[in-house]
Design a protein around this motif. Sequence first.
Motif, PDB file in Angstrom:
ATOM      1  N   GLY A  37       0.792  -1.222   0.000  1.00  0.00           N
ATOM      2  CA  GLY A  37       0.000   0.000   0.000  1.00  0.00           C
ATOM      3  C   GLY A  37       0.824   1.271   0.000  1.00  0.00           C
ATOM      4  N   ASP A  64       0.857   5.842   3.854  1.00  0.00           N
ATOM      5  CA  ASP A  64      -0.552   5.872   4.263  1.00  0.00           C
ATOM      6  C   ASP A  64      -1.477   6.054   3.056  1.00  0.00           C
ATOM      7  N   GLY A  65      -1.102   5.450   1.939  1.00  0.00           N
ATOM      8  CA  GLY A  65      -1.973   5.474   0.771  1.00  0.00           C
ATOM      9  C   GLY A  65      -1.999   6.778   0.022  1.00  0.00           C
ATOM     10  N   LEU A 318      -4.801   1.423  -5.646  1.00  0.00           N
ATOM     11  CA  LEU A 318      -4.310   0.972  -4.351  1.00  0.00           C
ATOM     12  C   LEU A 318      -4.863  -0.418  -4.037  1.00  0.00           C
ATOM     13  N   ASP A 320      -6.360  -1.506  -1.581  1.00  0.00           N
ATOM     14  CA  ASP A 320      -7.602  -1.550  -0.809  1.00  0.00           C
ATOM     15  C   ASP A 320      -8.825  -1.777  -1.692  1.00  0.00           C
ATOM     16  N   LYS A 322     -10.512   0.303  -3.309  1.00  0.00           N
ATOM     17  CA  LYS A 322     -11.469   1.402  -3.241  1.00  0.00           C
ATOM     18  C   LYS A 322     -10.917   2.724  -3.740  1.00  0.00           C
ATOM     19  N   THR A 323      -9.597   2.795  -3.919  1.00  0.00           N
ATOM     20  CA  THR A 323      -8.960   4.091  -4.115  1.00  0.00           C
ATOM     21  C   THR A 323      -7.965   4.049  -5.258  1.00  0.00           C
ATOM     22  N   ARG A 342      -5.907  11.641  -4.163  1.00  0.00           N
ATOM     23  CA  ARG A 342      -6.507  10.348  -3.843  1.00  0.00           C
ATOM     24  C   ARG A 342      -7.960  10.381  -4.296  1.00  0.00           C
ATOM     25  N   SER A 344     -11.745   8.368  -4.953  1.00  0.00           N
ATOM     26  CA  SER A 344     -12.642   7.263  -4.631  1.00  0.00           C
ATOM     27  C   SER A 344     -13.072   6.551  -5.908  1.00  0.00           C
TER      28      SER A 344
END
Length: 358
Positions: A37, A64-65, A318, A320, A322-323, A342, A344
Amino acid sequence: MEQNSFGQILSAQTLEERGKNGWALYRIPAIAATAAGTVLCCCEARSESGDWSSQRIFLYRSTDGGAVFADRVPVAEGAEGRAVHNPVLLPEGDKVHLLWNEEYRRAYHAVSLDDGLHFGAPVEITGALEGFRPEYDWNICALGPGHGCVLDSGRLIVPLWLGRGRPLDPEGRIIEHRPTVSGVIYSDDGVHWERGGLVSAPLENPNETTAAALPGGELLLNLRHESRTMYRAVARSGDGGRTFSAPVFDRQLPDPMCFGSLAADGERQVFLNCASNARYPFADRVHLTLRMSRDGCRTWPLSAELDPCGGYGDVCLLPDGKTACCLYERQDGDRFDLICARISLNPVPVGNEKEPHL
């Protein structure tokens, strides 16, 4: 905009501004996310605005993304003021590959074993590009820029373009960048690189190209070019990048002859570019737009304008799910900023997608 809808900007920060922190201009973004990540960004720091003034490549790292980045660190610098340019990032498992060019004549490769925190000594890989000479006797070359991709087989893919220009300055540098062809180099062991296939006709001067690995092992190239049709072109490979289909125009993707970026993760593909088919000059690099596909880049039912301005932009997904993170150039008047945003992705149930609004 509906909360968490596709294309919502979750956060954005300016990594660099024109004329600040010791350099005249920051250009040519590259971004990638590692399996852990971590988001890595690269750019060229230029002492002047032109392509040949590039002197250093910086790397920015976020654990932290993409919300907060540590201080930039230099990862490539040309000897005796030579230009270093066209950074390409390529995560592979617990490794990160970084590739770049020097003086549009040589190519280099370095590897990180600690999630992009440090990179080993660079190794010259120009020999892989020499393999194209029987087919195309180039005198100028450039990787990417942006990022590469990994096929299901584990093969590493890095796009590039090659040109046959004329020396136009007293030092014999090939400042003229055309005519050109596009293609890829690949590595099956992460160390040794080989030439792949080329893409040319019927496109006029295909150059900066982005690549993505699609489900089933297919490789897709999405190409910038100088043809009169102001839409992106695409070519596909089913043999790991050794050969490509004839390129076709994707008339869903208007483009003002500017670098665009393609990234894929499983069944999702995203594409970022300036969605304008007004012919370049620079002022027409506008409407920076993110799109998403679920059918191997054949249709793009979701789209969102991220910025009314734009420029070169690179995108990554990413882990996750989602991103996305976008690193892009933003010119507004005399300002020229390098921004990381970043975004969504908000997975939308199949059948509820909206048609593109551009």
